[in-house]
Write a protein that holds these residues in place. Sequence first.
Motif, PDB file in Angstrom:
ATOM      1  N   ILE A  15       0.994  -1.096   0.076  1.00 10.11           N
ATOM      2  CA  ILE A  15       0.045   0.023   0.048  1.00 10.11           C
ATOM      3  C   ILE A  15       0.778   1.143   0.114  1.00 10.11           C
ATOM      4  N   THR A  16       0.840   2.051  -0.903  1.00  7.19           N
ATOM      5  CA  THR A  16       1.498   3.325  -0.897  1.00  7.19           C
ATOM      6  C   THR A  16       0.684   4.464  -0.618  1.00  7.19           C
ATOM      7  N   LEU A  17       0.837   4.943   0.566  1.00  6.93           N
ATOM      8  CA  LEU A  17       0.020   6.112   1.323  1.00  6.93           C
ATOM      9  C   LEU A  17       0.802   7.455   1.173  1.00  6.93           C
ATOM     10  N   GLY A  18       0.217   8.535   1.099  1.00  6.32           N
ATOM     11  CA  GLY A  18       0.789   9.855   1.196  1.00  6.32           C
ATOM     12  C   GLY A  18       0.030  10.645   2.147  1.00  6.32           C
ATOM     13  N   VAL A  19       0.675  11.731   2.696  1.00  3.18           N
ATOM     14  CA  VAL A  19       0.325  12.803   3.469  1.00  3.18           C
ATOM     15  C   VAL A  19       0.738  14.246   2.878  1.00  3.18           C
ATOM     16  N   GLU A  20      -0.168  15.073   2.745  1.00  3.92           N
ATOM     17  CA  GLU A  20      -0.165  16.197   1.932  1.00  3.92           C
ATOM     18  C   GLU A  20      -0.647  17.413   2.729  1.00  3.92           C
ATOM     19  N   SER A  21       0.324  18.387   2.971  1.00  2.15           N
ATOM     20  CA  SER A  21      -0.114  19.598   3.921  1.00  2.15           C
ATOM     21  C   SER A  21      -0.025  20.629   3.382  1.00  2.15           C
ATOM     22  N   LYS A  22      -0.614  21.793   3.253  1.00  2.00           N
ATOM     23  CA  LYS A  22      -0.508  23.199   2.616  1.00  2.00           C
ATOM     24  C   LYS A  22      -0.690  24.149   3.630  1.00  2.00           C
ATOM     25  N   SER A  23       0.085  25.281   3.549  1.00  2.00           N
ATOM     26  CA  SER A  23       0.179  26.377   4.582  1.00  2.00           C
ATOM     27  C   SER A  23       0.672  27.583   3.851  1.00  2.00           C
ATOM     28  N   ALA A  24       0.544  28.817   4.333  1.00  2.00           N
ATOM     29  CA  ALA A  24       1.190  29.874   3.664  1.00  2.00           C
ATOM     30  C   ALA A  24       2.488  29.859   4.123  1.00  2.00           C
ATOM     31  N   GLN A  25       2.815  29.468   5.314  1.00  2.00           N
ATOM     32  CA  GLN A  25       4.058  29.564   5.805  1.00  2.00           C
ATOM     33  C   GLN A  25       4.657  28.157   5.895  1.00  2.00           C
ATOM     34  N   LEU A  26       5.869  28.099   5.339  1.00  2.00           N
ATOM     35  CA  LEU A  26       6.643  26.525   4.913  1.00  2.00           C
ATOM     36  C   LEU A  26       6.730  25.944   6.284  1.00  2.00           C
ATOM     37  N   ARG A  84      -8.646  -3.017   7.532  1.00  2.00           N
ATOM     38  CA  ARG A  84      -8.185  -2.369   8.801  1.00  2.00           C
ATOM     39  C   ARG A  84      -7.104  -1.414   8.870  1.00  2.00           C
ATOM     40  N   VAL A  85      -5.898  -1.667   8.011  1.00  2.00           N
ATOM     41  CA  VAL A  85      -4.858  -0.763   7.999  1.00  2.00           C
ATOM     42  C   VAL A  85      -5.268   0.342   6.985  1.00  2.00           C
ATOM     43  N   ILE A  86      -5.903   0.296   6.125  1.00  2.00           N
ATOM     44  CA  ILE A  86      -6.386   1.407   5.220  1.00  2.00           C
ATOM     45  C   ILE A  86      -7.027   2.325   6.213  1.00  2.00           C
ATOM     46  N   SER A  87      -8.083   1.810   6.867  1.00  2.00           N
ATOM     47  CA  SER A  87      -8.971   2.674   7.533  1.00  2.00           C
ATOM     48  C   SER A  87      -8.100   3.424   8.763  1.00  2.00           C
ATOM     49  N   GLY A  88      -7.334   2.528   9.345  1.00  2.00           N
ATOM     50  CA  GLY A  88      -6.568   3.247  10.384  1.00  2.00           C
ATOM     51  C   GLY A  88      -5.669   4.377  10.044  1.00  2.00           C
ATOM     52  N   ALA A  89      -5.066   4.338   8.764  1.00  2.00           N
ATOM     53  CA  ALA A  89      -4.105   5.297   8.251  1.00  2.00           C
ATOM     54  C   ALA A  89      -4.903   6.583   7.754  1.00  2.00           C
ATOM     55  N   LEU A  90      -6.071   6.387   7.203  1.00  2.00           N
ATOM     56  CA  LEU A  90      -6.929   7.574   6.765  1.00  2.00           C
ATOM     57  C   LEU A  90      -7.465   8.503   7.823  1.00  2.00           C
ATOM     58  N   SER A  91      -7.828   7.430   8.887  1.00  2.00           N
ATOM     59  CA  SER A  91      -8.459   8.240  10.195  1.00  2.00           C
ATOM     60  C   SER A  91      -7.181   8.884  10.877  1.00  2.00           C
ATOM     61  N   ALA A  92      -6.058   8.437  10.924  1.00  2.00           N
ATOM     62  CA  ALA A  92      -5.083   9.188  11.507  1.00  2.00           C
ATOM     63  C   ALA A  92      -4.403  10.212  10.727  1.00  2.00           C
ATOM     64  N   GLY A  93      -4.784  10.466   9.473  1.00  2.00           N
ATOM     65  CA  GLY A  93      -4.302  11.493   8.535  1.00  2.00           C
ATOM     66  C   GLY A  93      -3.754  11.339   7.203  1.00  2.00           C
ATOM     67  N   ALA A  94      -3.660  10.343   7.042  1.00  2.00           N
ATOM     68  CA  ALA A  94      -3.213  10.108   5.481  1.00  2.00           C
ATOM     69  C   ALA A  94      -4.508  10.478   4.479  1.00  2.00           C
ATOM     70  N   ASN A  95      -3.951  11.355   3.423  1.00  2.00           N
ATOM     71  CA  ASN A  95      -5.290  11.990   2.807  1.00  2.00           C
ATOM     72  C   ASN A  95      -4.761  11.410   1.088  1.00  2.00           C
ATOM     73  N   VAL A  96      -3.922  10.772   0.941  1.00  2.00           N
ATOM     74  CA  VAL A  96      -3.593  10.388  -0.249  1.00  2.00           C
ATOM     75  C   VAL A  96      -3.197   8.660  -0.534  1.00  2.00           C
ATOM     76  N   ILE A  97      -3.835   8.054  -1.466  1.00  2.00           N
ATOM     77  CA  ILE A  97      -3.496   6.581  -1.400  1.00  2.00           C
ATOM     78  C   ILE A  97      -3.196   6.602  -2.802  1.00  2.00           C
ATOM     79  N   GLN A  98      -1.897   6.450  -3.104  1.00  2.00           N
ATOM     80  CA  GLN A  98      -1.213   6.501  -4.423  1.00  2.00           C
ATOM     81  C   GLN A  98      -1.148   4.916  -5.106  1.00  2.00           C
ATOM     82  N   GLY A  99      -1.573   4.049  -4.507  1.00  2.00           N
ATOM     83  CA  GLY A  99      -1.241   2.620  -4.987  1.00  2.00           C
ATOM     84  C   GLY A  99      -1.719   1.517  -4.037  1.00  2.00           C
ATOM     85  N   ILE A 100      -2.096   0.519  -4.782  1.00  2.00           N
ATOM     86  CA  ILE A 100      -2.497  -0.682  -3.797  1.00  2.00           C
ATOM     87  C   ILE A 100      -2.258  -1.972  -4.697  1.00  2.00           C
ATOM     88  N   ASP A 101      -1.139  -2.667  -4.300  1.00  2.00           N
ATOM     89  CA  ASP A 101      -0.373  -3.537  -5.260  1.00  2.00           C
ATOM     90  C   ASP A 101      -0.754  -5.051  -4.497  1.00  2.00           C
TER      91      ASP A 101
END
Length: 233
Positions: free
Chosen positions: A31-42, A110-127
Amino acid sequence: MQAQVYPSSQPPGISVTGEAEIQVMPDEVIITLGVESKSAQLQNAKSENDQRVNAVIAALKKTGVKESAIQTDFFSVNPEYRSADTTQPESYTVRKRMMVTLSDIDAFERVISGALSAGANVIQGIDFRTSALREHRDKARSLALKAAQEKASAMAVELGQTIGRPLQIIEQRGGYWSYYSGGWWGGHNYGGMSQNVMQSAGGSAEGAGTLAPGKIKISASVSATFELLQSGN
């Protein structure tokens, strides 16, 4: 494919191709997961991203994923500008990617649900994969060779002849395909008069929860030339 008879200076032969396909149940998922964050301040974007990544990793471990099965393999910071002639970024986007390897298919949801609930907001791949890929490839190749031999023999009979020893065998590029990944690994489409063989290699398509993993297709193709003999030789 039509039979090809060689000139008299070479041994008479018949050339054919054979294909085989084996379907196996996956026993591993990446499973390839991603976390993306955006703000006006680096600094804010990076701080938020770090916190969410740590939370995702903690959630993965809580679901039983070993630390050695979690790999952070990509990190990027992208400034975004309001216009092309502006030198001051309007915002910053920080991205971090994690790869999770599961040997327990039943833990997938269970793993996917836990990751998304914790803050992962991108799923790039499921192999979905098989850990015995080499073994299944060897078996598919063997079936492809058998298919080629059977077809050559059948074609020779139509000509009132038989086949002898193989003069040449060439392995073509095989394929590895999963319904979930939606891609080919070394895939190739073979046409013409290829002999097609399909064999189901054990397992059930039933899964736990709402997940029912489809079977992985592993294919092989060979080109072979056999001696062409007169019947009775």
